[in-house]
Design an enzyme around this catalytic site. Structure first.
Site, PDB file in Angstrom:
ATOM      1  N   ASP A   1       0.823  -1.213   0.000  1.00 49.09           N
ATOM      2  CA  ASP A   1       0.000   0.000   0.000  1.00 49.09           C
ATOM      3  C   ASP A   1       0.858   1.263   0.000  1.00 49.09           C
ATOM      4  O   ASP A   1       2.013   1.258   0.429  1.00 49.09           O
ATOM      5  CB  ASP A   1      -0.906   0.022   1.247  1.00 49.09           C
ATOM      6  N   GLU A   2       0.247   2.305  -0.473  1.00 50.71           N
ATOM      7  CA  GLU A   2       0.756   3.686  -0.345  1.00 50.71           C
ATOM      8  C   GLU A   2       2.243   3.843  -0.663  1.00 50.71           C
ATOM      9  O   GLU A   2       2.951   4.554   0.053  1.00 50.71           O
ATOM     10  CB  GLU A   2       0.495   4.197   1.091  1.00 50.71           C
TER      11      GLU A   2
HETATM   12  C1  TNX Z   1      -3.871   3.800   5.741  1.00 51.90           C
HETATM   13  S1  TNX Z   1      -4.833   1.160   5.057  1.00 51.90           S
HETATM   14  C2  TNX Z   1      -2.837   2.884   5.795  1.00 51.90           C
HETATM   15  C3  TNX Z   1      -2.062   2.757   7.027  1.00 51.90           C
HETATM   16  C4  TNX Z   1      -2.498   3.734   8.081  1.00 51.90           C
HETATM   17  C5  TNX Z   1      -3.999   3.831   8.092  1.00 51.90           C
HETATM   18  C6  TNX Z   1      -4.525   4.695   9.171  1.00 51.90           C
HETATM   19  C7  TNX Z   1      -3.492   1.012   4.499  1.00 51.90           C
HETATM   20  C8  TNX Z   1      -3.312  -0.122   3.661  1.00 51.90           C
HETATM   21  N1  TNX Z   1      -2.587   1.956   4.804  1.00 51.90           N
HETATM   22  O1  TNX Z   1      -0.697   2.901   6.748  1.00 51.90           O
HETATM   23  O2  TNX Z   1      -2.040   3.296   9.311  1.00 51.90           O
HETATM   24  O3  TNX Z   1      -4.417   4.324   6.851  1.00 51.90           O
HETATM   25  O4  TNX Z   1      -5.909   4.661   9.218  1.00 51.90           O
END
Ligand code: TNX
Length: 511
Positions: free
Chosen positions: A323-324
């Site tokens: 993710d991200e």
């Molecule tokens: C998004 S959900 C993220 C996390 C954060 C979270 C906080 C996801 C796959 N990545 O790195 O902790 O939001 O709500």
């Protein structure tokens, strides 16, 4: 025998109603017969001998009964003269037991029969039985205390094969005991999976023997500046075994290529040129770190990491995060996910990744976890992947309940207890076929919580609702009915010393 027969007939049970016991998750079918089974010192447990695991289920039930009632109930050892009433946990190959976790409970005056195909099914069944035991004994029916269990039949099976919660032990570290306590609650509500988010920018939480700095350097920090921590492999194995005794699978996650600042800080060769220079991070920012997708040494490092974790993880899954990864160029990201997918396969695990991994050409056996993009999930399911439904807007346990919540974030909105319950994971993504849904997960990210009490405040009571969404047929679910059953969970939560948010939406049944 004659004497105890007379005694049995003398018991004059009040009329009971099996269907009005506040079970969560709600079983598929409950057929009350109005009478009762009297659980008392004359009860014994017996289990099938065809599967040695069944005796363990008997032992587990016996210890649940002990802690709820104080009764000492023998398992497979009671002498006949003491055996007035029997709980029999039976391994059955009946075609009526469709899935491995299906079970049937037949509760009569002098016996309870629990049928299950597998020990996992029997384990789910004894949770129902545990919930059916009243808090208080009736001391007027015979000369000793008796816990009156309503008679009837329960036919039950889960909706989804994968029913999970996630703990982020990276943003804040949680101890083995805190994790075990969470596992106990998961087991009581029939979850079968715990996903552990073991690494992130702020901390690396699992010992890797071939790369010791990951924990020496990367494990010594957390959000807000605390001391961090990590699990040794022995401690991790202890968690895995504790979960396995409760028929819960641990899914380990090493989040990559992004969310890797703590790893790159430990071993700078991992660092990607486009990412922020590694340093101890105790803030809550995301999306600034990355592994270098083009270096062979990165993959030999990951081969070791995945290999070590896979070798102490009996479950079938390895979660690669994904993710991200905002600073990783798209081509690099795709290359990375495809290569890591092969490594996971090499170590005989099935890959899970957050929904972004659908951008890569992943093996159809991989599982994609929808947290943000329905489009990614659809793309993955068209390629044959199964999907885990965990949309932030509905299942994120770290979202605040409302504007005055003490802990939590709100980037995906507030999730009051009713909003977390009133939706259907089977239709959340309209175009997604039910058969392509592996299950549901409620993740608990830990940027804003740093101990068990705070963790529980966010998880409870919402987690209990996700248990029901994962297990019970959608067409049976109704908030007004559920909220009364939820209100009746207070004695359990109190007996377990679980801190919960006492939302005003529920009329809590306090003493
Ligand atoms: C998004 S959900 C993220 C996390 C954060 C979270 C906080 C996801 C796959 N990545 O790195 O902790 O939001 O709500």
């Amino acid at each position: 025998m004659a004497a105890c027969q007379t005694k049995k007939e003398e018991i004059n049970f009040p009329k009971t109603d099996l269907a009005s016991v506040p079970l969560i998750p709600k079983p598929i079918k409950t057929i009350p017969t109005g009478s009762a089974f009297g659980l008392d010192a004359g009860t014994a447990i017996y289990t099938s001998t065809t599967d040695p695991e069944f005796e363990k289920i008997g032992d587990f039930l016996s210890s649940n009964i002990k802690s709820k009632t104080g009764l000492d109930i023998a398992v497979n050892t009671a002498s006949e003269d003491k055996l007035e009433r029997l709980i029999y946990i039976n391994q059955s190959d009946s075609v009526d037991l469709e899935s491995p976790e299906s079970y049937q409970l037949y509760i009569k005056k002098d016996s309870i029969l629990l049928n299950a195909k597998t020990a996992a099914g029997a384990f789910r069944g004894i949770q129902t039985l545990h919930q059916l035991i009243p808090e208080k004994s009736n001391d007027t029916l015979t000369d000793r205390p008796m816990w009156v269990i309503p008679s009837g039949k329960i036919i039950d099976a889960p909706k989804f094969a994968y029913r999970s919660s996630m703990l982020d032990v990276a943003r804040h570290f949680f101890t083995v005991d805190e994790v075990k306590k969470y596992i106990d609650a998961l087991a009581y509500y029939k979850f079968n999976t715990l996903h552990l988010h073991l690494s992130d920018d702020q901390g690396w939480r699992i010992e890797i023997k071939s790369w010791p700095k990951l924990t020496e350097v990367g494990g010594a920090s957390e959000v807000g500046g605390g001391q961090g921590g990590f699990y040794t492999q022995e401690e991790y194995k202890d968690i895995v075994a504790y979960a396995a005794d409760r028929h819960i699978t641990i899914v380990p996650e090493i989040d990559m290529p992004g969310h890797t600042n703590s790893a790159s800080l430990s071993y700078p060769f991992l660092h990607y040129a486009g990412a922020e220079t590694p340093r101890v991070r105790t803030d809550m920012k995301v999306g600034y770190s990355s592994f270098d997708a083009k270096k062979d040494t990165v993959y030999s490092f990951l081969d070791d990491v995945i290999g070590e974790i896979a070798s102490i993880t009996p479950g079938p899954y390895f979660h690669i995060g994904g993710d991200e990864s905002h600073v990783t160029k798209k081509n690099d990201y795709i290359l990375f996910v495809e290569k890591v997918g092969k490594l996971v396969q090499k170590h005989n695990k099935r890959m899970i990744g957050w929904d972004e991994i659908a951008q890569a050409d992943i093996d159809p056996n991989s599982v994609v976890q929808l947290w943000n993009s329905a489009e990614n999930a659809l793309k993955a399911s068209e390629n044959g992947s199964k999907i885990i439904i965990s949309p932030a807007k509905k299942t994120y346990l770290d979202m605040k309940y409302d504007s005055i919540s003490e802990y939590g974030l709100n980037w995906a909105g507030y999730i009051p207890v009713d909003v977390g319950y009133k939706w259907d994971p089977e239709t959340y993504v309209e175009e997604l076929a039910k058969d392509n849904i592996l299950g549901i997960e409620a993740p608990l990210w830990s940027e804003t919580i740093s101990n068990g009490t705070e963790l529980e405040y966010l998880a409870f009571p919402r987690l209990i609702g996700y248990a029901e969404l994962g297990w019970s047929p959608s067409e049976h679910l109704d908030w007004d009915d559920y909220k009364n059953r939820l209100a009746a969970q207070v004695p359990y939560l109190e007996s377990m010393q679980i801190n919960y948010y006492p939302t005003k939406l529920v009329d809590w049944k306090k003493e």
